[in-house]
Design an enzyme around this catalytic site. Structure first.
Site, PDB file in Angstrom:
ATOM      1  N   VAL A  49      -0.962  85.985  83.820  1.00 49.70           N
ATOM      2  CA  VAL A  49      -2.323  86.321  83.359  1.00 49.70           C
ATOM      3  C   VAL A  49      -3.269  86.710  84.501  1.00 49.70           C
ATOM      4  O   VAL A  49      -4.440  86.978  84.251  1.00 49.70           O
ATOM      5  CB  VAL A  49      -2.940  85.195  82.492  1.00 49.70           C
ATOM      6  CG1 VAL A  49      -2.262  85.125  81.144  1.00 49.70           C
ATOM      7  CG2 VAL A  49      -2.908  83.850  83.201  1.00 49.70           C
TER       8      VAL A  49
ATOM      9  N   ASN B  65      -5.738  78.304  79.242  1.00 49.27           N
ATOM     10  CA  ASN B  65      -5.413  76.999  79.845  1.00 49.27           C
ATOM     11  C   ASN B  65      -4.901  77.098  81.280  1.00 49.27           C
ATOM     12  O   ASN B  65      -4.940  76.121  82.020  1.00 49.27           O
ATOM     13  CB  ASN B  65      -4.360  76.316  78.954  1.00 49.27           C
ATOM     14  CG  ASN B  65      -3.656  75.181  79.663  1.00 49.27           C
ATOM     15  OD1 ASN B  65      -4.222  74.095  79.823  1.00 49.27           O
ATOM     16  ND2 ASN B  65      -2.445  75.418  80.136  1.00 49.27           N
TER      17      ASN B  65
ATOM     18  N   SER C 212     -12.691  71.807  84.491  1.00 52.06           N
ATOM     19  CA  SER C 212     -12.287  70.500  85.037  1.00 52.06           C
ATOM     20  C   SER C 212     -13.537  69.711  85.421  1.00 52.06           C
ATOM     21  O   SER C 212     -14.565  70.321  85.776  1.00 52.06           O
ATOM     22  CB  SER C 212     -11.424  70.695  86.286  1.00 52.06           C
ATOM     23  OG  SER C 212     -11.255  69.472  86.971  1.00 52.06           O
TER      24      SER C 212
ATOM     25  N   TYR D  58     -10.763  74.812  94.196  1.00 48.73           N
ATOM     26  CA  TYR D  58     -10.542  74.390  92.806  1.00 48.73           C
ATOM     27  C   TYR D  58     -11.880  74.113  92.118  1.00 48.73           C
ATOM     28  O   TYR D  58     -12.137  74.594  91.010  1.00 48.73           O
ATOM     29  CB  TYR D  58      -9.635  73.162  92.789  1.00 48.73           C
ATOM     30  CG  TYR D  58      -9.208  72.703  91.409  1.00 48.73           C
ATOM     31  CD1 TYR D  58      -8.334  73.455  90.643  1.00 48.73           C
ATOM     32  CD2 TYR D  58      -9.671  71.498  90.879  1.00 48.73           C
ATOM     33  CE1 TYR D  58      -7.928  73.035  89.385  1.00 48.73           C
ATOM     34  CE2 TYR D  58      -9.263  71.056  89.630  1.00 48.73           C
ATOM     35  CZ  TYR D  58      -8.392  71.829  88.884  1.00 48.73           C
ATOM     36  OH  TYR D  58      -8.000  71.400  87.632  1.00 48.73           O
TER      37      TYR D  58
ATOM     38  N   ALA E  57     -14.845  75.183  92.920  1.00 53.32           N
ATOM     39  CA  ALA E  57     -15.626  76.411  92.780  1.00 53.32           C
ATOM     40  C   ALA E  57     -15.088  77.277  91.639  1.00 53.32           C
ATOM     41  O   ALA E  57     -15.852  77.826  90.837  1.00 53.32           O
ATOM     42  CB  ALA E  57     -15.617  77.188  94.092  1.00 53.32           C
TER      43      ALA E  57
ATOM     44  N   LYS F  11     -13.356  76.265  89.025  1.00 58.25           N
ATOM     45  CA  LYS F  11     -13.585  75.617  87.731  1.00 58.25           C
ATOM     46  C   LYS F  11     -15.067  75.649  87.341  1.00 58.25           C
ATOM     47  O   LYS F  11     -15.404  75.660  86.154  1.00 58.25           O
ATOM     48  CB  LYS F  11     -13.048  74.183  87.768  1.00 58.25           C
ATOM     49  CG  LYS F  11     -11.520  74.113  87.846  1.00 58.25           C
ATOM     50  CD  LYS F  11     -10.871  74.773  86.636  1.00 58.25           C
ATOM     51  CE  LYS F  11      -9.379  74.532  86.557  1.00 58.25           C
ATOM     52  NZ  LYS F  11      -8.748  75.173  85.382  1.00 58.25           N
TER      53      LYS F  11
HETATM   54  N1  LIG Z   1      -3.938  67.478  84.926  1.00 61.73           N
HETATM   55  C1  LIG Z   1      -5.200  67.206  85.174  1.00 61.73           C
HETATM   56  O1  LIG Z   1      -5.580  66.077  85.579  1.00 61.73           O
HETATM   57  C2  LIG Z   1      -6.228  68.278  84.941  1.00 61.73           C
HETATM   58  C3  LIG Z   1      -7.572  67.926  85.071  1.00 61.73           C
HETATM   59  C4  LIG Z   1      -8.524  68.902  84.870  1.00 61.73           C
HETATM   60  C5  LIG Z   1      -8.140  70.178  84.507  1.00 61.73           C
HETATM   61  N2  LIG Z   1      -6.841  70.494  84.391  1.00 61.73           N
HETATM   62  C6  LIG Z   1      -6.502  71.878  84.027  1.00 61.73           C
HETATM   63  O2  LIG Z   1      -5.653  71.917  82.910  1.00 61.73           O
HETATM   64  C7  LIG Z   1      -4.918  73.152  82.931  1.00 61.73           C
HETATM   65  C8  LIG Z   1      -3.462  72.932  82.690  1.00 61.73           C
HETATM   66  O3  LIG Z   1      -2.980  71.938  83.501  1.00 61.73           O
HETATM   67  P1  LIG Z   1      -1.537  71.353  83.243  1.00 61.73           P
HETATM   68  O4  LIG Z   1      -1.606  69.950  83.684  1.00 61.73           O
HETATM   69  O5  LIG Z   1      -1.053  71.670  81.884  1.00 61.73           O
HETATM   70  O6  LIG Z   1      -0.705  72.188  84.344  1.00 61.73           O
HETATM   71  P2  LIG Z   1       0.812  72.640  84.441  1.00 61.73           P
HETATM   72  O7  LIG Z   1       0.934  73.184  85.828  1.00 61.73           O
HETATM   73  O8  LIG Z   1       1.767  71.567  84.023  1.00 61.73           O
HETATM   74  O9  LIG Z   1       0.948  73.817  83.387  1.00 61.73           O
HETATM   75  C9  LIG Z   1       0.350  75.047  83.589  1.00 61.73           C
HETATM   76  C10 LIG Z   1       1.307  76.152  83.208  1.00 61.73           C
HETATM   77  O10 LIG Z   1       0.665  77.372  83.559  1.00 61.73           O
HETATM   78  C11 LIG Z   1       1.631  78.282  84.021  1.00 61.73           C
HETATM   79  N3  LIG Z   1       0.991  79.289  84.865  1.00 61.73           N
HETATM   80  C12 LIG Z   1       0.468  79.118  86.102  1.00 61.73           C
HETATM   81  N4  LIG Z   1      -0.013  80.289  86.564  1.00 61.73           N
HETATM   82  C13 LIG Z   1       0.211  81.205  85.587  1.00 61.73           C
HETATM   83  C14 LIG Z   1      -0.054  82.593  85.477  1.00 61.73           C
HETATM   84  N5  LIG Z   1      -0.640  83.281  86.471  1.00 61.73           N
HETATM   85  N6  LIG Z   1       0.285  83.227  84.333  1.00 61.73           N
HETATM   86  C15 LIG Z   1       0.880  82.555  83.317  1.00 61.73           C
HETATM   87  N7  LIG Z   1       1.173  81.249  83.379  1.00 61.73           N
HETATM   88  C16 LIG Z   1       0.854  80.575  84.506  1.00 61.73           C
HETATM   89  C17 LIG Z   1       2.627  77.417  84.790  1.00 61.73           C
HETATM   90  O11 LIG Z   1       3.887  78.051  84.879  1.00 61.73           O
HETATM   91  C18 LIG Z   1       2.645  76.133  83.975  1.00 61.73           C
HETATM   92  O12 LIG Z   1       3.725  76.100  83.071  1.00 61.73           O
HETATM   93  C19 LIG Z   1      -5.242  73.797  84.274  1.00 61.73           C
HETATM   94  O13 LIG Z   1      -6.225  74.776  84.085  1.00 61.73           O
HETATM   95  C20 LIG Z   1      -5.773  72.646  85.090  1.00 61.73           C
HETATM   96  O14 LIG Z   1      -6.612  73.068  86.144  1.00 61.73           O
HETATM   97  C21 LIG Z   1      -5.862  69.573  84.592  1.00 61.73           C
END
Ligand SMILES: NC(=O)c1ccc[n+]([C@@H]2O[C@H](COP(=O)([O-])OP(=O)(O)OC[C@H]3O[C@@H](n4cnc5c(N)ncnc54)[C@H](O)[C@@H]3O)[C@@H](O)[C@H]2O)c1
Length: 256
Positions: free
Chosen positions: A70, A96, A148, A160, A162, A164
């Protein structure tokens, strides 16, 4: 069968998880399908999207997969075209995708800054540019952008935080531009949820500290974030736009 999203078609970007367990995208995709949506599970790694799709199909839900990056405009166009070809409509875009960067001000390199901005922020612009003309034609829809609490608190994670925070600015700007088209745009700001993204290399001690940091001292999971996405995707939130739904067990309002 629950039906809060019955009849809707949703795209979930980053619908896989980088490791064993359930990340935010995977949980949202599974819950969307449980609530009756048809879900296009998009990930840059097809096997990750397939894992999520298999979970959905095992529950008799309706989902399919697409490999796409993406951060590329052409992939975002292909993603939206695929949803329309397969399902004939589009109602929900769940942005996401995100990657972490833990570097502080002096550690973060220009290259890492650019990469985080591209994946965490620019990707959302590109998916929106691809999807919005179709949502306008369809007379409405819901866009959900995953931010986030790192955007709202004094985190040392420079790029990160900035990026978010940029997600929140983008959300509010688009909400203002698109309300006339009945397209709602909201953000979710998850707190310290335990997902594969953060689990890698995390000690048991740090995991416990993260749990105790929140007011509600249960560990947050991707399902908590996924349920917020279900609400914002559904017509239950039809009068809600330009908002940031913080899902963090209260960590962002603590004074400690
Ligand atoms: N885990 C936490 O504590 C937390 C806290 C705040 C925000 N978030 C946010 O939640 C979201 C998802 O986190 P998660 O824990 O599910 O992460 P994750 O890394 O387990 O899953 C994210 C998925 O996105 C895919 N991905 C990455 N770059 C991509 C791209 N350019 N095109 C298509 N797919 C791509 C990856 O292959 C992965 O499968 C993120 O935006 C993260 O910043 C997570």
């Amino acid at each position: 069968m629950p039906d809060r999203l019955k009849g809707k078609v949703a795209i979930v970007s980053g619908a896989g998880s980088r490791g064993p367990g359930v990340g935010n995208g995977k949980a949202a995709a599974v819950l969307f399908a449980r609530e009756g949506a048809r879900v296009l599970c998009v990930d840059q790694f097809l096997d990750r999207a397939e894992e999520t799709c298999a979970l959905i199909r095992a529950e008799n839900g309706n989902a399919s997969t697409l490999q796409a990056d993406v951060t590329r405009a052409a992939d975002c166009e292909r993603m939206v075209a695929t949803a329309l070809e397969r399902y004939g409509r589009l109602d929900v875009l769940h942005n996401n995708v995100g990657i972490e960067s833990r570097k502080n001000l002096m550690e973060v390199t220009e290259e890492e800054w650019d990469r985080v901005m591209a994946v965490d922020l620019k990707s959302m612009l590109l998916t929106c540019q691809a999807a919005i003309p179709r949502l306008v034609e369809a007379s409405g829809g819901s866009i959900i952008n995953v931010s986030s609490v790192a955007a709202l608190r004094a985190h040392g994670r420079t790029a990160y935080s900035a990026a978010k925070a940029g997600v929140i600015g983008l959300t509010i700007s688009l909400a203002g531009q698109l309300a006339k088209d009945r397209i709602r745009v909201n953000a979710i700001a998850p707190g310290m949820v335990y997902t594969p993204m953060v689990a890698e290399g995390m000690s048991a001690e740090l995991r416990e500290r993260r749990r105790l940091a929140a007011l509600i001292q249960d560990e947050g999971t991707a399902w908590d974030v996924g349920w917020a996405a279900v609400y914002l995707a559904s017509d239950e939130s039809r009068w809600v736009t330009g908002q940031v739904l913080v899902v963090d067990g209260g960590v962002s309002i603590t004074t400690r």
